[in-house]
Design a protein around this motif. Sequence first.
Motif, PDB file in Angstrom:
ATOM      1  N   PHE A   6      71.282 -64.262  26.622  1.00 30.22           N
ATOM      2  CA  PHE A   6      70.378 -64.747  27.668  1.00 30.22           C
ATOM      3  C   PHE A   6      70.495 -66.248  27.888  1.00 30.22           C
ATOM      4  O   PHE A   6      70.483 -66.728  29.018  1.00 30.22           O
ATOM      5  CB  PHE A   6      68.922 -64.413  27.324  1.00 30.22           C
ATOM      6  CG  PHE A   6      68.586 -62.964  27.495  1.00 30.22           C
ATOM      7  CD1 PHE A   6      68.895 -62.290  28.675  1.00 30.22           C
ATOM      8  CD2 PHE A   6      67.964 -62.264  26.467  1.00 30.22           C
ATOM      9  CE1 PHE A   6      68.588 -60.951  28.833  1.00 30.22           C
ATOM     10  CE2 PHE A   6      67.658 -60.918  26.617  1.00 30.22           C
ATOM     11  CZ  PHE A   6      67.973 -60.261  27.798  1.00 30.22           C
ATOM     12  N   ASN A   7      70.605 -67.025  26.798  1.00 30.48           N
ATOM     13  CA  ASN A   7      70.458 -68.473  26.897  1.00 30.48           C
ATOM     14  C   ASN A   7      71.764 -69.255  26.868  1.00 30.48           C
ATOM     15  O   ASN A   7      71.775 -70.436  27.191  1.00 30.48           O
ATOM     16  CB  ASN A   7      69.534 -68.972  25.775  1.00 30.48           C
ATOM     17  CG  ASN A   7      68.152 -68.347  25.882  1.00 30.48           C
ATOM     18  OD1 ASN A   7      67.490 -68.484  26.892  1.00 30.48           O
ATOM     19  ND2 ASN A   7      67.753 -67.621  24.853  1.00 30.48           N
ATOM     20  N   ASN A   8      72.860 -68.611  26.445  1.00 33.84           N
ATOM     21  CA  ASN A   8      74.132 -69.325  26.393  1.00 33.84           C
ATOM     22  C   ASN A   8      75.203 -68.729  27.294  1.00 33.84           C
ATOM     23  O   ASN A   8      76.135 -69.415  27.683  1.00 33.84           O
ATOM     24  CB  ASN A   8      74.673 -69.360  24.952  1.00 33.84           C
ATOM     25  CG  ASN A   8      73.936 -70.367  24.106  1.00 33.84           C
ATOM     26  OD1 ASN A   8      74.234 -71.547  24.145  1.00 33.84           O
ATOM     27  ND2 ASN A   8      72.953 -69.895  23.357  1.00 33.84           N
ATOM     28  N   LEU A   9      75.089 -67.424  27.594  1.00 31.13           N
ATOM     29  CA  LEU A   9      76.136 -66.775  28.376  1.00 31.13           C
ATOM     30  C   LEU A   9      75.658 -66.444  29.789  1.00 31.13           C
ATOM     31  O   LEU A   9      76.350 -66.693  30.767  1.00 31.13           O
ATOM     32  CB  LEU A   9      76.623 -65.506  27.656  1.00 31.13           C
ATOM     33  CG  LEU A   9      77.155 -65.763  26.237  1.00 31.13           C
ATOM     34  CD1 LEU A   9      77.613 -64.469  25.594  1.00 31.13           C
ATOM     35  CD2 LEU A   9      78.279 -66.779  26.248  1.00 31.13           C
ATOM     36  N   ALA A  10      74.430 -65.885  29.904  1.00 35.15           N
ATOM     37  CA  ALA A  10      73.893 -65.606  31.233  1.00 35.15           C
ATOM     38  C   ALA A  10      73.425 -66.892  31.908  1.00 35.15           C
ATOM     39  O   ALA A  10      73.085 -66.904  33.084  1.00 35.15           O
ATOM     40  CB  ALA A  10      72.746 -64.601  31.139  1.00 35.15           C
ATOM     41  N   PHE A  11      73.380 -67.984  31.145  1.00 33.16           N
ATOM     42  CA  PHE A  11      72.917 -69.278  31.647  1.00 33.16           C
ATOM     43  C   PHE A  11      73.792 -70.362  31.032  1.00 33.16           C
ATOM     44  O   PHE A  11      74.363 -70.163  29.965  1.00 33.16           O
ATOM     45  CB  PHE A  11      71.440 -69.473  31.248  1.00 33.16           C
ATOM     46  CG  PHE A  11      70.744 -70.579  31.996  1.00 33.16           C
ATOM     47  CD1 PHE A  11      70.310 -70.380  33.301  1.00 33.16           C
ATOM     48  CD2 PHE A  11      70.516 -71.811  31.401  1.00 33.16           C
ATOM     49  CE1 PHE A  11      69.665 -71.396  34.000  1.00 33.16           C
ATOM     50  CE2 PHE A  11      69.873 -72.833  32.097  1.00 33.16           C
ATOM     51  CZ  PHE A  11      69.437 -72.619  33.390  1.00 33.16           C
ATOM     52  N   ASN A  12      73.913 -71.501  31.728  1.00 29.12           N
ATOM     53  CA  ASN A  12      74.631 -72.641  31.166  1.00 29.12           C
ATOM     54  C   ASN A  12      73.678 -73.407  30.244  1.00 29.12           C
ATOM     55  O   ASN A  12      72.735 -74.043  30.706  1.00 29.12           O
ATOM     56  CB  ASN A  12      75.131 -73.541  32.302  1.00 29.12           C
ATOM     57  CG  ASN A  12      75.908 -74.754  31.777  1.00 29.12           C
ATOM     58  OD1 ASN A  12      75.883 -75.051  30.578  1.00 29.12           O
ATOM     59  ND2 ASN A  12      76.613 -75.427  32.668  1.00 29.12           N
ATOM     60  N   ALA A  13      73.931 -73.319  28.921  1.00 28.67           N
ATOM     61  CA  ALA A  13      73.021 -73.936  27.953  1.00 28.67           C
ATOM     62  C   ALA A  13      72.881 -75.439  28.195  1.00 28.67           C
ATOM     63  O   ALA A  13      71.875 -76.042  27.830  1.00 28.67           O
ATOM     64  CB  ALA A  13      73.509 -73.677  26.526  1.00 28.67           C
ATOM     65  N   GLY A  14      73.876 -76.045  28.849  1.00 28.40           N
ATOM     66  CA  GLY A  14      73.830 -77.475  29.135  1.00 28.40           C
ATOM     67  C   GLY A  14      72.835 -77.826  30.229  1.00 28.40           C
ATOM     68  O   GLY A  14      72.583 -78.998  30.495  1.00 28.40           O
ATOM     69  N   GLU A  15      72.276 -76.787  30.906  1.00 28.74           N
ATOM     70  CA  GLU A  15      71.297 -77.042  31.974  1.00 28.74           C
ATOM     71  C   GLU A  15      69.878 -76.658  31.559  1.00 28.74           C
ATOM     72  O   GLU A  15      68.964 -76.674  32.386  1.00 28.74           O
ATOM     73  CB  GLU A  15      71.704 -76.279  33.245  1.00 28.74           C
ATOM     74  CG  GLU A  15      72.977 -76.830  33.860  1.00 28.74           C
ATOM     75  CD  GLU A  15      73.480 -75.967  35.012  1.00 28.74           C
ATOM     76  OE1 GLU A  15      72.740 -75.070  35.441  1.00 28.74           O
ATOM     77  OE2 GLU A  15      74.617 -76.192  35.448  1.00 28.74           O
TER      78      GLU A  15
END
Lengths: 138, 122
Positions: free
Chosen positions: A44-53
């Motif tokens: 959810f937090n690193n692949l479905a979303f850019n953790a850098g954002e």
Amino acid sequence: MAVKPRTLREAQTTYSTNSELAWWVFMRVSGLALIFLVFGHVFFNNLAFNAGEIDYTYVARRFSRSWVKVYDTFLLGFAMLHGVNGLRYSIEDYVREPGRRFWAKVALYTVVGVLLVLGTMTLWAFSYEEMGDAVRAL
Amino acid sequence: MYRGREGQWAFVLHRLSGVALALYLLLHVLDISLVMYGPEGPFNTFLAFYHQWPFRVGLILVMAAVVYHAFNGLRIILMDFTDWGTKYHRQLWYGVLGATTVVGIPVLLKVVPEILGVGHGG
């Protein structure tokens, strides 16, 4: 107990509710649960979303949802207990001197206790809906 | 028989990844708890700090530790609860390394371009 067990059979009967056995089982059961919980969390937090954002708005939106609160509570509880017991194993393996071992464990249990409270507060003490529609519209 | 062979490497990597993950978890709970200070609080400042590339690379190592620890944990469960697990523990460990690589490659393909700033939208 009055009499110490003198044979293996006596020891097995005496220590049948050994907490070490319970922790041994817990590491395997919680480990299995954590594979799904942590893989989901990373997805959810690193692949479905850019953790850098990731920013306040992203986390507040997550924590305003009930299922995230419940999911993260299980994740927090299982991960902290699995982690603290793993660190305890490591302390017992590498810190041989009894005094230092005792204080290492006191420090570990203190830090983990404080962070369990902090983590539970983070999840449940706030609704994170103070941004109102701005959060929900995202 | 044991020292320096697959079984010991499996253990050393499991111990190292486990301790690293536990320490990361403690830090992670602490930094996420900063959201309690609200949108005007220190959370965004801290997150901006963590978005610097050395920490993003560190996050890749954390994910690698998660995947290895998960698959090797399954190997330990198989060794404990099946009558064939211990016999094939070496083969199982190579399976763990293979599965870690297979899962790791798509993660790298997703995350590395983000760190380099060439991902979608940046």
